[in-house]
Write a protein that holds these residues in place. Structure first.
Motif, short mmCIF file in Angstrom:
data_model
loop_
_atom_site.label_atom_id
_atom_site.label_comp_id
_atom_site.label_asym_id
_atom_site.label_seq_id
_atom_site.Cartn_x
_atom_site.Cartn_y
_atom_site.Cartn_z
N PRO A 37 0.80 -1.23 0.00
CA PRO A 37 0.00 0.00 0.00
C PRO A 37 0.83 1.28 0.00
CG PRO A 37 -0.09 -1.08 2.14
CD PRO A 37 0.58 -2.03 1.21
N LEU A 38 2.03 1.24 0.57
CA LEU A 38 2.85 2.45 0.63
C LEU A 38 3.51 2.75 -0.71
CD1 LEU A 38 4.22 4.77 2.20
CD2 LEU A 38 6.06 3.16 2.76
N THR A 39 4.25 1.78 -1.23
CA THR A 39 5.04 2.02 -2.45
C THR A 39 4.28 1.72 -3.73
OG1 THR A 39 5.92 -0.23 -2.39
CG2 THR A 39 7.16 1.46 -1.20
N GLU A 40 3.15 1.00 -3.60
CA GLU A 40 2.31 0.61 -4.74
C GLU A 40 3.05 -0.28 -5.73
OE1 GLU A 40 0.63 4.18 -6.36
OE2 GLU A 40 -0.75 4.44 -4.68
N ILE A 41 4.01 -1.06 -5.23
CA ILE A 41 4.63 -2.08 -6.06
C ILE A 41 4.26 -3.44 -5.46
CG2 ILE A 41 6.54 -0.53 -6.64
CD1 ILE A 41 8.34 -2.30 -4.84
N PRO A 42 4.47 -4.54 -6.18
CA PRO A 42 4.14 -5.86 -5.63
C PRO A 42 4.83 -6.12 -4.29
CG PRO A 42 4.56 -6.02 -7.98
CD PRO A 42 4.93 -4.63 -7.59
N GLY A 86 12.16 11.89 10.37
CA GLY A 86 10.78 11.55 10.72
C GLY A 86 10.22 10.47 9.81
N HIS A 87 9.16 9.82 10.29
CA HIS A 87 8.60 8.68 9.55
C HIS A 87 7.90 9.09 8.25
CE1 HIS A 87 9.57 5.54 12.44
NE2 HIS A 87 9.30 6.42 13.39
N ASP A 88 7.34 10.28 8.21
CA ASP A 88 6.70 10.73 6.96
C ASP A 88 7.74 10.84 5.85
OD1 ASP A 88 4.24 10.80 8.13
OD2 ASP A 88 4.22 12.96 8.48
N LYS A 89 8.89 11.44 6.18
CA LYS A 89 9.98 11.54 5.20
C LYS A 89 10.51 10.14 4.87
CE LYS A 89 10.88 15.88 4.08
NZ LYS A 89 10.97 16.32 2.66
N GLY A 90 10.53 9.27 5.90
CA GLY A 90 10.97 7.91 5.66
C GLY A 90 10.09 7.20 4.65
N ASP A 91 8.78 7.42 4.78
CA ASP A 91 7.85 6.82 3.82
C ASP A 91 8.08 7.35 2.41
OD1 ASP A 91 6.69 5.33 5.82
OD2 ASP A 91 4.89 6.57 6.00
N GLU A 92 8.32 8.66 2.32
CA GLU A 92 8.59 9.26 1.01
C GLU A 92 9.87 8.69 0.40
OE1 GLU A 92 6.68 11.31 -0.81
OE2 GLU A 92 5.17 11.02 0.74
N CYS A 93 10.85 8.47 1.27
CA CYS A 93 12.12 7.88 0.83
C CYS A 93 11.89 6.49 0.26
CB CYS A 93 13.10 7.84 1.99
SG CYS A 93 14.65 6.96 1.63
#
Length: 216
Positions: A37-42, A86-93
């Protein structure tokens, strides 16, 4: 108006509606089960299903596969990145890493999966000749030589950028037949560990065609 109502109520029209609904539901379920769900890859489940399909095909068809390539990739110093930004930036990374690895996988004729956390898998069927050619790819050569950084700032990493470590192995047909996805992933992970010990930002490739103890 009446004629329109007849058209809308016709069995053909209703069957088309049902078919579209089933297709949308099928797509939705597929994404829920097999897409991260985060990266939208398999995701990892999709990788396991992908490997099992190849394994079963190899068992049933009698086709001669040269082998299966597995890269196990890890984002270096990712905990420090989360702590710093922060975790938001981590998710973007992670999203950007996933996109870049997906593009790399496509260029190499492989598929990309998010294994979990900051770990990714690149995998696919290859002939021995294709595997040798892949190792001469410019990006792979640089990675083996310890130069795999991405243009993502990471102040607490040695290079000041996000880097990737990885291990890769070429899995021969007998090993595909006798071992499940978890086993071959562990093999690639052993070489990832060697990359970490060697200083990170590096790819370590198995020097021989990989043999494992059967793990079914």
């Amino acid at each position: 108006i009446a004629s329109n109502a007849i058209v809308l109520a016709s069995p053909f029209f209703l069957s088309m509606i049902r078919k579209n609904q089933v297709e949308r539901l099928s797509d939705s379920l597929y994404e829920e089960i097999y897409q991260d769900p985060l990266t939208e890859i398999p995701n990892r489940k999709c990788f396991y299903a992908h490997y099992d399909e190849i394994r079963e095909l190899n068992k049933k068809s009698g086709e001669s596969f040269d082998g299966y390539v597995v890269f196990f990739v890890d984002v270096d110093y990712f905990k420090l990145y989360n702590d710093s930004y922060g975790h938001d930036k981590g998710d973007e990374c992670l999203k950007e890493v996933a996109q870049r690895l997906q593009m790399l996988a496509k260029s190499l004729g492989l598929s990309c999966f998010r294994f979990g956390g900051e770990e990714f898998i690149l995998a696919g069927l290859k002939t021995k000749k294709e595997w040798e050619e892949l190792q001469n790819n410019d990006v792979i050569v640089e990675w083996v030589n310890g130069a795999m950084s991405l243009p993502i700032k990471h102040e607490r990493a040695p290079l000041g950028l996000i880097t990737l470590s990885a291990g890769a192995a070429f899995i021969v047909p007998s090993v595909i037949y006798e071992n499940n996805a978890i086993a071959v992933t562990k093999l690639a992970d052993q070489f990832l560990y060697k990359s970490k010990k060697a200083g990170r930002s590096k790819l370590t490739v198995a020097s021989t065609y990989s043999i494992l103890e059967p793990q079914v």
